[in-house]
Scaffold this active site. Structure first.
Site, mmCIF file in Angstrom:
data_model
loop_
_atom_site.group_PDB
_atom_site.id
_atom_site.type_symbol
_atom_site.label_atom_id
_atom_site.label_comp_id
_atom_site.label_asym_id
_atom_site.label_seq_id
_atom_site.Cartn_x
_atom_site.Cartn_y
_atom_site.Cartn_z
ATOM 1 N N GLU A 81 0.551 5.830 7.521
ATOM 2 C CA GLU A 81 2.002 6.301 7.324
ATOM 3 C C GLU A 81 2.597 7.305 8.046
ATOM 4 O O GLU A 81 3.865 7.456 8.504
ATOM 5 C CB GLU A 81 2.379 6.282 5.835
ATOM 6 C CG GLU A 81 1.991 5.116 4.792
ATOM 7 C CD GLU A 81 2.427 3.847 5.337
ATOM 8 O OE1 GLU A 81 3.344 3.698 5.952
ATOM 9 O OE2 GLU A 81 1.444 2.715 4.976
ATOM 10 N N GLY A 124 0.697 -1.143 -0.039
ATOM 11 C CA GLY A 124 0.101 -0.017 0.231
ATOM 12 C C GLY A 124 0.780 1.345 -0.059
ATOM 13 O O GLY A 124 0.808 1.992 -0.924
ATOM 14 N N MET A 164 4.483 3.228 2.120
ATOM 15 C CA MET A 164 5.646 3.114 2.781
ATOM 16 C C MET A 164 6.197 4.368 3.621
ATOM 17 O O MET A 164 6.159 5.540 2.907
ATOM 18 C CB MET A 164 7.167 2.802 1.968
ATOM 19 C CG MET A 164 8.255 2.361 2.745
ATOM 20 S SD MET A 164 8.346 1.319 4.123
ATOM 21 C CE MET A 164 9.571 1.892 5.070
HETATM 22 N N1 B3K Z 1 6.073 -0.338 6.633
HETATM 23 C C1 B3K Z 1 5.448 -0.592 5.130
HETATM 24 C C2 B3K Z 1 5.472 -2.207 4.687
HETATM 25 C C3 B3K Z 1 6.546 -2.793 4.262
HETATM 26 C C4 B3K Z 1 6.445 -4.118 3.854
HETATM 27 C C5 B3K Z 1 7.731 -4.542 3.179
HETATM 28 N N2 B3K Z 1 7.566 -5.930 2.615
HETATM 29 C C6 B3K Z 1 4.256 -0.014 5.192
HETATM 30 C C7 B3K Z 1 3.423 0.109 6.502
HETATM 31 O O1 B3K Z 1 3.049 -0.937 7.111
HETATM 32 O O2 B3K Z 1 3.134 1.100 6.756
HETATM 33 ZN ZN ZN Z 2 2.723 0.165 8.851
#
Ligand code: B3K
Ligand code: ZN
Length: 853
Positions: free
Chosen positions: A297, A260, A262
């Site tokens: 995010e 979705g 990052m």
């Molecule tokens: N932290 C990222 C997800 C990263 C996934 C890597 N395979 C998005 C989120 O959870 O906000």
């Molecule tokens: Zn997250």
């Protein structure tokens, strides 16, 4: 490439890195096939890992994959490290030193979408979890935090990285991020992008410039996302006291993205489907999802970025907490009960399936081969439920104090679940040792409740059991908050919500001073992520429960029980259920969004799980037929009321994606689905012809397909939207979702031959195959054609994009609950994929876990 022997990493093996990195300077000279990355870093021995003075000096290991090393120097003197497929080893001085290296990388051929890659001519990065090692040699682990300065050189008008811009020349911009961060939060974006600007002033007066960067042509789809960002910034100040900490916050929309979005520091990168929105092209559900993802995010800035994870086993530390925070935000922005019901539907559909199958793992796993395979519903959604339970147990005030202590104590650190629980123990004096099992044990607990009433006293006898699994062979009892309220025979609440704290395998709870036997409303607001067996007066609770979640739950339980009876014994739909739902649907005093949810049925996959749990073998065709029959019965029950109910909820005001309007559309469209069963799609055609927004247009199209008259509208829709990739994803997906079970796999296969089926784009791939996997009776077609088709395409996708391939393997996770024929059909497909030469580590791990021995 498949490793000869994939390595398993264990939580208990954690050791700190031998050095700290005081500063990192990166210089990128962008080129599609030959980008040059120069790095300069100051290493100092880490006191944490150098306590043993007699320990031998080991060479330093830096991660690095698919890199062409051009040169390396230590303190200005050329060195020749030993290269391995995973990185390099190099002898280094015992004291501080400066490491410099230059590498060459090939972003245009990076189809895995991890590291630095290209999407429609723009450069972008995805580094979480372990993508930074595809950019340069580095200790790519979250506990190594450093201050980054990044220069981006390229012919593009927009050159972005984390932090604040400190120097801008023609074709070159230098960025500095003052906040120490792990490499997984690094980001770079370059391209011909248009900024949609905004501004936010924090409560202490910092003026923050905001930008939403999009490709030319998407400018009209930015306003909603920008407002969602401002709302999130304000909410985090008001509710958690968290302010933003840079002068700039950028979001970039990218078409090719594995997930979705990052949360890179100051430079969030979003799948365009998770940020671009307009009334004409996005549905109400899209708007709500976009608002939630932007919030999620943004909230990571504190829960994830300022305080990060010590190692990837601690992923739930940032993800569970941030999902919990975004659910609180959505509850505040919209309707709390509607949000809660939606979350529980999702939890049961995805997380319970995972927890009850071969992929079951604790919220904090203890081993993995490929960490990308652990960005799961268990880590995210169950992780959030665990925090929700903690808040219920300690109370709102203690929760607020503990979280404030967490921010104060751990700002700038890479932490563990132990650190998180410690702030709660310190704030409340509670011993959370037993509570911690929620992090260390896999499996969904099952509660069975029996009632007895004597004199004026009600006794609830509750038993908890958790099925043993490979991950947790001997589960121990949990601490479970069970919220209970009592409803009298007249429908009035006699005891308001009380939280019982269950700690033992079997426990009795009593309520005294009752005049007569009440109806027991238990697990209010879904106070714990458990399966509940409770033989209650569900019809009475459907009519009178004062807890909105449990009122809905009573309807759902009646529906489930009725459907299970229809499936097992061919009984007729339960009249008590139909009467109860009719009363709620017609009740104008209730929120339309809530009434719409009441008209929904348990998913066919959930029914399959319930059958399997009870020792029966689910038959997908029979489940499908029963669900259809129930919908027909609901339509017949509401028959003459449907046109008026539909008309009463038509929105004539200009489109707004807010909770009020979208709630009315949700009810109107739930009614339309029933109406279509009575009028052969006449009203759906009228809605299609007059729709001026995507919610109304798409729902009308779905109903026309269901009524067997979708061909003309499908062609018209395609002609209207052929140039809008996000709308075309809906067009691809809808045809599979709405297909007759007999045709679903064939429709999916035909769609793969469409000239716009760009299978390398994860959104388009998921539109077809994610929809096929979700079509229960279609995917599980007795011929196995659905399984074979998905397997063909997973084999094709794996070499170019292991992450998305591995994620889609979970479609097969429920194989063991079906009949022997289906089991062998699925297993032969799993074996066929596993036999593919050079299968990725990601897919190998997933399929080996699913397949078992
Ligand atoms: N932290 C990222 C997800 C990263 C996934 C890597 N395979 C998005 C989120 O959870 O906000
Ligand atoms: Zn997250």
């Amino acid at each position: 490439m498949r490793d000869a022997a994939p390595q398993t990493i264990y939580l208990e093996d954690y050791t700190p890195f031998g050095w700290q990195i005081e500063s990192v300077d990166l210089h990128f000279q962008l080129d599609p096939h030959a980008t040059r990355v120069r790095s300069k870093m100051r290493f100092v021995p880490n006191p944490e890992s150098n306590k043993d003075a007699d320990a031998p000096q080991l060479p330093m290991f830096l991660h690095g994959e698919n890199l062409k090393l051009i040169s390396a120097q230590i303190d200005g003197i050329p060195v020749t490290p030993t290269l391995t497929p995973e990185g390099l080893n190099c002898d280094v001085p015992t004291g501080p030193f400066t490491w410099e290296a230059e590498v060459e990388i090939d972003p245009a051929n990076n189809t895995a979408l991890e590291g630095l890659y290209m999407s429609n001519g723009m450069y972008c990065t995805q580094c979480e979890a372990e993508g930074f090692r595809k950019i340069t040699y580095y200790p790519d682990r979250p506990d190594v935090m450093s201050v980054f300065t990044v220069t981006v050189e390229g012919p593009h008008p927009v050159l972005l990285s984390n932090g604040n811009p400190v120097e801008t020349k023609t074709h070159q911009t230098k960025w500095h991020d003052p906040w120490p961060k792990p490499a997984y939060l690094f980001a770079l974006v370059a391209g011909e992008l248009i900024a949609h600007p905004g501004q936010f002033t924090t409560k202490s007066g910092r003026v923050v410039d905001l930008n939403l960067y999009v490709r030319p042509g998407d400018e009209g789809k930015c306003a909603f996302g920008m407002q969602a960002l401002k709302d999130s910034m304000k909410w985090d100040e008001d509710v958690y006291g968290r302010e933003y900490d840079l002068d700039l916050f950028n979001i970039v929309a990218v078409d090719d993205f594995n997930m979705g979005a990052m949360e890179n520091k100051g430079l969030n990168v979003f799948n365009s489907s998770a940020v671009l929105a307009s009334a004409e092209t996005s549905t109400d559900l899209n708007f709500e999802r976009i608002e939630a993802i932007i919030a999620h995010e943004y909230f990571h800035n504190w829960t994830g970025n300022r305080i990060t994870c010590r190692d990837w086993f601690q992923l739930c530390l940032k993800e569970g907490l941030t999902v919990f925070r975004d659910s609180q935000f959505t509850s505040d922005m919209r309707s709390a009960s509607v949000k809660r019901i939606g979350d529980v539907i999702d939890l049961r559909g995805r997380q319970f399936a995972e927890d009850q199958g071969p992929l079951a793992h604790p919220v904090r796993p203890e081993s993995f081969q490929e960490i990308n395979n652990f960005y799961t519903a268990t880590v995210y959604e169950k992780g959030a439920e665990v925090i929700r339970m903690l808040k219920t147990l300690v109370g709102d005030d203690a929760y607020a104090q503990a979280v404030t202590l967490y921010f104060d104590r751990h700002d700038g650190q890479a932490c563990t679940i132990e650190d998180w629980l410690q702030v709660f123990e310190d704030t409340t004096g509670r011993d959370l040792a037993q509570f911690k099992r929620w992090y260390s044990q896999a499996g969904t607990p099952r509660l069975s409740v029996t009632e007895s009433f004597e004199g004026d006293t009600l006794t609830l006898s509750v038993a908890q059991t958790t099925p043993a699994s490979t991950a947790t062979p001997d589960p121990q009892p949990y601490v479970i908050p069970i919220a209970v309220g009592l409803i009298g025979a007249d429908g009035a609440e006699v005891t308001p919500t009380t939280v019982l704290e269950m700690t033992k395998a079997n426990q009795d709870f009593t309520f005294s001073g009752l005049k007569s036997r009440p109806a027991v409303s238990i697990l209010r607001d879904f106070s714990a992520p458990v399966v509940m067996d409770h033989d209650a007066d569900h019809a009475h609770l459907l009519a009178y429960d004062t807890d909105p979640f449990n009122r809905w739950e009573a309807g759902r339980t009646l529906a489930r029980n009725a459907l299970l009876g229809m499936i097992r014994n061919g009984t007729r739909p339960n009249p008590a259920y139909l009467d109860g739902i009719q009363a709620v649907a017609m009740d104008d005093g209730l929120d339309p969004a809530y009434r719409a949810l009441m008209l929904g049925l348990p998913s066919q996959s959930d029914l399959a799980t319930a059958l399997h749990d009870a020792g029966d073998t689910p038959e997908p065709d029979i489940i499908y037929a029963a669900t259809e029959m129930m919908r027909d019965a609901l339509a017949a029950k509401l028959d003459t009321a449907l046109p008026a109910l539909y008309a009463a909820n038509l929105v004539t005001a200009p489109y707004q994606p807010d909770a009020v309007q979208s709630g009315r559309r949700a009810l109107g469209n739930a009614v339309l689905a029933l109406l279509t069963r009575r009028d052969d799609g006449k009203q759906a055609q009228a809605q299609y012809d007059s729709a001026d927004n995507m919610t109304q247009q798409l729902v009308a199209l779905a109903n026309l397909i269901r009524a067997g008259r979708g061909d003309t509208a499908l062609k018209a829709f395609e002609a209207q939207w052929k140039d809008d990739r996000l709308v075309m994803d809906k067009w691809f997906g809808l045809q599979v979702i709405e297909a007759d079970p007999e045709d679903a796999h064939e429709i999916a296969e035909n769609l793969t031959k469409h000239p716009d089926f760009n299978w390398k784009n994860p959104n388009r791939f998921r539109a077809v195959f994610g929809s096929l996997a979700m079509h229960h009776a279609g995917f599980h077609h007795a011929t196995g054609a659905g399984y074979a088709l998905l397997a063909d395409w997973l084999i094709k996708l794996d070499p170019i994009n292991p992450q998305t391939t591995a994620r889609m393997c979970s479609a097969f996770q429920t194989w063991a609950r079906y009949d022997g024929d289906r089991q062998s059909l699925i297993k032969s497909q799993l074996d066929r994929i596993l036999a593919t030469p050079a299968l990725s580590r990601d897919t190998t791990e997933m399929l080996t876990r699913i397949r078992g021995v």
